[in-house]
Design a protein around this motif. Structure first.
Motif, PDB file in Angstrom:
ATOM      1  N   CYS A 141       0.836  -1.212   0.000  1.00  0.00           N
ATOM      2  CA  CYS A 141       0.000   0.000   0.000  1.00  0.00           C
ATOM      3  C   CYS A 141       0.868   1.258   0.000  1.00  0.00           C
ATOM      4  O   CYS A 141       1.914   1.319   0.632  1.00  0.00           O
ATOM      5  CB  CYS A 141      -0.922  -0.015   1.225  1.00  0.00           C
ATOM      6  N   GLN A 142       0.414   2.288  -0.733  1.00  0.00           N
ATOM      7  CA  GLN A 142       1.177   3.527  -0.817  1.00  0.00           C
ATOM      8  C   GLN A 142       0.917   4.450   0.376  1.00  0.00           C
ATOM      9  O   GLN A 142       1.676   5.369   0.625  1.00  0.00           O
ATOM     10  CB  GLN A 142       0.857   4.236  -2.139  1.00  0.00           C
ATOM     11  N   GLN A 143      -0.188   4.206   1.074  1.00  0.00           N
ATOM     12  CA  GLN A 143      -0.479   5.006   2.275  1.00  0.00           C
ATOM     13  C   GLN A 143      -0.905   4.101   3.419  1.00  0.00           C
ATOM     14  O   GLN A 143      -2.032   4.191   3.904  1.00  0.00           O
ATOM     15  CB  GLN A 143      -1.615   6.005   1.975  1.00  0.00           C
ATOM     16  N   CYS A 193      -4.772   1.247   2.952  1.00  0.00           N
ATOM     17  CA  CYS A 193      -5.755   2.332   2.826  1.00  0.00           C
ATOM     18  C   CYS A 193      -6.990   1.895   2.041  1.00  0.00           C
ATOM     19  O   CYS A 193      -8.077   2.397   2.251  1.00  0.00           O
ATOM     20  CB  CYS A 193      -5.109   3.546   2.188  1.00  0.00           C
ATOM     21  N   GLY A 194      -6.788   0.959   1.103  1.00  0.00           N
ATOM     22  CA  GLY A 194      -7.934   0.446   0.350  1.00  0.00           C
ATOM     23  C   GLY A 194      -8.283   1.249  -0.888  1.00  0.00           C
ATOM     24  O   GLY A 194      -9.105   0.809  -1.699  1.00  0.00           O
ATOM     25  N   HIS A 195      -7.684   2.452  -1.057  1.00  0.00           N
ATOM     26  CA  HIS A 195      -8.083   3.250  -2.226  1.00  0.00           C
ATOM     27  C   HIS A 195      -6.926   3.784  -3.067  1.00  0.00           C
ATOM     28  O   HIS A 195      -7.152   4.445  -4.071  1.00  0.00           O
ATOM     29  CB  HIS A 195      -9.034   4.382  -1.823  1.00  0.00           C
ATOM     30  N   CYS A 196      -5.674   3.513  -2.658  1.00  0.00           N
ATOM     31  CA  CYS A 196      -4.561   3.973  -3.504  1.00  0.00           C
ATOM     32  C   CYS A 196      -4.483   3.070  -4.746  1.00  0.00           C
ATOM     33  O   CYS A 196      -5.144   2.042  -4.815  1.00  0.00           O
ATOM     34  CB  CYS A 196      -3.241   3.979  -2.728  1.00  0.00           C
ATOM     35  N   CYS A 245      -3.524  -0.475  -3.845  1.00  0.00           N
ATOM     36  CA  CYS A 245      -4.603  -1.260  -3.243  1.00  0.00           C
ATOM     37  C   CYS A 245      -5.619  -1.693  -4.288  1.00  0.00           C
ATOM     38  O   CYS A 245      -6.139  -2.805  -4.246  1.00  0.00           O
ATOM     39  CB  CYS A 245      -5.298  -0.459  -2.138  1.00  0.00           C
TER      40      CYS A 245
HETATM   41 ZN   LIG Z   1      -3.409   1.614  -0.280  1.00  0.00          ZN
END
Ligand SMILES: [Zn+2]
Length: 300
Positions: free
Chosen positions: A49-51, A58-61, A64
């Motif tokens: 994950c990037q964040q 994060c689920g939205h990068c 993800c």
């Molecule tokens: Zn992520």
């Protein structure tokens, strides 16, 4: 998705990842069907994950999203059926050699590490000793004793136990299994995931409930031991294991020699069933007939 019984382990691993103190090679060891793969999957996602945050990915990068779609370029998995050979290991290692394409990190998951051949394990050793930058290896196994000592010594071992009974029963209830019990869990090696799977496969395989119904029918005289044994012969080892567990529970509560005999006979039957060519119906009949013996009078 993190099963409740792994939440603390996951939080601890994630915390160490964020603090940059996570070992580059983890061995997740534990019994079958407790969710080791889902834990590794969630951990891989947070590694990529990037964040990432302490609660997980994060689920939205972009990372993800690709991970969820099953097309992350820095995520590799080496699946195997019976054996994981050296060619597949080399292929996996080669994929780790370049820099990460999208995330900072790269992840290689080996879901059944104990299936590695010796030469495959030896090929992996060098990567375990001198990993390429930002590489994480997640090895999973239900049989750590089958791994080479050199592999074991180069991984950080994370031993995952069978979930606690209360936690498992709560989870099964939330999954819609209202009448889950300790005995039902025990019938499936303590694994709530195995219970859920077995109940959803009611039509194809003999379930513990089907077994209990059959035993009830046998004891009430509605079924004969021969009819049951014929019907259950394909699941003979499972039936014998359940009979053994039942005998064990009865012996614990009654301390009757008869229940101990039943337990021993089941042990013996389980061994006989391992012989190829054994008549399973005959073996099952013997076990089931013993179950039909009337309980001794508690007040002679
Ligand atoms: Zn992520």
């Amino acid at each position: 998705m993190i099963f409740p019984w792994f939440e603390r382990t996951f939080a601890s691993l994630t915390g160490r990842l964020l603090a940059q103190r996570l070992h580059h090679a983890l061995l997740l060891a534990g019994p079958p069907e407790i969710g080791k793969f889902q834990l590794a999957d969630a951990l891989a996602q947070v590694i990529l994950c990037q964040q990432p945050a302490s609660v997980g990915s994060c689920g939205h990068c972009q990372s993800c999203k690709l991970f969820a779609a099953g097309s992350h370029p820095d995520f590799h998995m080496l699946e195997s059926d019976k054996q994981l050979g050296v060619d597949k290991i080399r292929e996996g290692i080669a994929r780790l050699s370049g820099t990460a394409q999208l995330s900072r990190n790269k992840v290689l998951v080996i879901p059944a590490a104990h299936t590695m051949t010796d030469s495959a394990a030896n090929a992996l050793l060098k990567t375990l000793e001198e990993p390429t930058d930002n590489t994480f290896l997640l090895l999973l196994t239900e049989k750590p004793q089958q791994l080479l000592p050199t592999i074991l010594s180069r991984c950080e071992k994370c031993t995952l136990p069978v979930p606690g009974e209360a936690e498992s029963l709560n989870w099964l209830k939330a999954e819609g299994v209202e009448d889950a019990s300790g005995a039902l869990l025990q019938a499936y090696g303590g694994s709530p995931l195995a219970v859920r799977r077995a109940l959803s496969e009611e039509d194809t395989a003999l379930s513990y409930r089907g077994f209990q119904d059959g035993i009830q029918a046998l004891l009430s005289g509605a079924e004969t031991s021969l009819a049951l044994a014929s019907r259950w012969q394909d699941a003979a080892p499972q039936v014998v294991t359940w009979c053994q567990q039942q005998a064990h529970r009865r012996y614990i509560s009654t301390q009757q020699v008869q229940d101990f005999e039943m337990f021993s006979l089941c042990q013996h039957a389980a061994k006989r069933l391992q012989h190829p060519g054994i008549n399973k119906v005959v073996v099952l009949c013997q076990v089931l007939e013993l179950l039909q013996r009337p309980a001794p009078d508690p007040h002679p």
